[in-house]
Design an enzyme around this catalytic site. Structure first.
Site, PDB file in Angstrom:
ATOM      1  N   ASP A 253       0.879  -1.174   0.000  1.00  0.00           N
ATOM      2  CA  ASP A 253       0.000   0.000   0.000  1.00  0.00           C
ATOM      3  C   ASP A 253       0.908   1.214   0.000  1.00  0.00           C
ATOM      4  O   ASP A 253       1.548   1.520   1.013  1.00  0.00           O
ATOM      5  CB  ASP A 253      -0.905  -0.016   1.234  1.00  0.00           C
ATOM      6  CG  ASP A 253      -1.818   1.200   1.317  1.00  0.00           C
ATOM      7  OD1 ASP A 253      -1.675   2.128   0.497  1.00  0.00           O
ATOM      8  OD2 ASP A 253      -2.676   1.236   2.218  1.00  0.00           O
TER       9      ASP A 253
ATOM     10  N   TYR B  44      -5.667  15.884  -9.897  1.00  0.00           N
ATOM     11  CA  TYR B  44      -4.977  14.870 -10.680  1.00  0.00           C
ATOM     12  C   TYR B  44      -3.890  15.474 -11.568  1.00  0.00           C
ATOM     13  O   TYR B  44      -2.745  15.015 -11.581  1.00  0.00           O
ATOM     14  CB  TYR B  44      -5.969  14.098 -11.545  1.00  0.00           C
ATOM     15  CG  TYR B  44      -5.311  13.012 -12.367  1.00  0.00           C
ATOM     16  CD1 TYR B  44      -4.974  11.792 -11.798  1.00  0.00           C
ATOM     17  CD2 TYR B  44      -5.011  13.215 -13.717  1.00  0.00           C
ATOM     18  CE1 TYR B  44      -4.354  10.797 -12.548  1.00  0.00           C
ATOM     19  CE2 TYR B  44      -4.393  12.235 -14.473  1.00  0.00           C
ATOM     20  CZ  TYR B  44      -4.065  11.027 -13.885  1.00  0.00           C
ATOM     21  OH  TYR B  44      -3.444  10.049 -14.627  1.00  0.00           O
TER      22      TYR B  44
ATOM     23  N   LYS C 277       0.361  14.958 -11.308  1.00  0.00           N
ATOM     24  CA  LYS C 277       1.212  14.378 -12.341  1.00  0.00           C
ATOM     25  C   LYS C 277       2.317  15.344 -12.760  1.00  0.00           C
ATOM     26  O   LYS C 277       3.425  14.921 -13.113  1.00  0.00           O
ATOM     27  CB  LYS C 277       0.359  13.955 -13.543  1.00  0.00           C
ATOM     28  CG  LYS C 277      -0.545  12.765 -13.248  1.00  0.00           C
ATOM     29  CD  LYS C 277       0.248  11.540 -12.787  1.00  0.00           C
ATOM     30  CE  LYS C 277      -0.628  10.314 -12.613  1.00  0.00           C
ATOM     31  NZ  LYS C 277       0.122   9.101 -12.218  1.00  0.00           N
TER      32      LYS C 277
ATOM     33  N   ASN D 206       3.751   2.752 -10.816  1.00  0.00           N
ATOM     34  CA  ASN D 206       2.560   2.804 -11.663  1.00  0.00           C
ATOM     35  C   ASN D 206       1.286   3.142 -10.893  1.00  0.00           C
ATOM     36  O   ASN D 206       0.373   3.763 -11.438  1.00  0.00           O
ATOM     37  CB  ASN D 206       2.385   1.446 -12.363  1.00  0.00           C
ATOM     38  CG  ASN D 206       1.022   1.290 -12.993  1.00  0.00           C
ATOM     39  OD1 ASN D 206       0.701   1.919 -14.002  1.00  0.00           O
ATOM     40  ND2 ASN D 206       0.187   0.451 -12.371  1.00  0.00           N
TER      41      ASN D 206
END
Length: 231
Positions: free
Chosen positions: A53, A156, A160, A80
């Protein structure tokens, strides 16, 4: 034998990357939070399962201890695992929302990388691949001709972007390890309700390509699905 760990590898891009790297002869550790799903995926792939986790420091360290005892080294790390975030209008996205998304997409990658650095440094051709997104590209999200321009997401997209910078900083600090961020493109996965126009096979191409680079390959870069340096 090349030893590889992939986070979030029980489905989607992580699973396809694991499948391809097993085919390439790697000993692959499938990292997943859910034990049942992770074990089932590893069994199908002919890989090894490690419970992981990435939002939990103890879980990450336990995974690092397991791989240390089991393999003694790590040649390839693929960060990933990620989440899509809260999907709220920008003006309604709170600091807590941002923190939750960054906890996985940025801090999680840092936790895993830090825990496995001793194993990566022990190798001579070690590689780290950070799965980012075109939605983290300042150029793409400000170009009206790009699909990324149409997406409004505060948590989000910024997570990134941050991951790309994290990748760059690691690359400079550890020149003996190849660190690269990649954009698999708009790929059909659970993250987007399988709405992407790329298949997982197509999306995984750039991840696998960067996982297989040699010591003379690039480092510190951000590469799109075609392998072109992007920002």
């Amino acid at each position: 034998m090349t030893t590889t760990l992939i986070t979030g590898a029980n489905k989607g891009l992580g699973y396809e990357t694991a499948r391809r790297l097993v085919e390439a002869g790697h000993t692959v550790y499938v990292g997943a939070r859910d034990v049942r799903r992770g074990e089932e995926a590893a069994a199908r792939l002919g890989a090894r399962f490690v419970q992981l986790d990435i939002t939990d420091e103890e879980s990450v360290q336990a995974a690092a201890d397991f791989v240390t005892k089991d393999a003694g080294r790590l040649d390839v790390l693929v960060n990933n695992a990620g989440i899509v975030g809260v999907r709220k209008p920008i003006g309604e996205t709170s600091g807590a929302d941002m923190r939750r998304t960054f906890e996985t997409n940025v801090f999680g990658a840092v936790r895993v990388t830090r825990a496995f650095l001793p194993l990566l440094e022990a190798g001579t051709e070690s590689v780290v691949v950070n799965v980012a997104s075109g939605l983290g590209s300042l150029a793409a999200t400000n170009d009206p001709d790009r699909i990324e321009y149409t997406v409004a997401s505060l948590d989000y997209t910024s997570s990134k972007t941050a991951l790309v910078m994290v990748n760059s900083q690691y690359a400079k600090a550890y020149p003996g390890i190849r660190f690269n961020a990649v954009d698999p493109g708009y790929t059909a996965t659970d993250l987007n309700g399988n709405s992407g126009h790329n298949t997982v096979e197509e999306g995984a191409d750039i991840i696998v390509r960067m996982a297989l680079i040699g010591p003379d390959g690039p480092t510190g870069g951000f590469f799109d699905a075609e392998g072109v340096a992007a920002w």
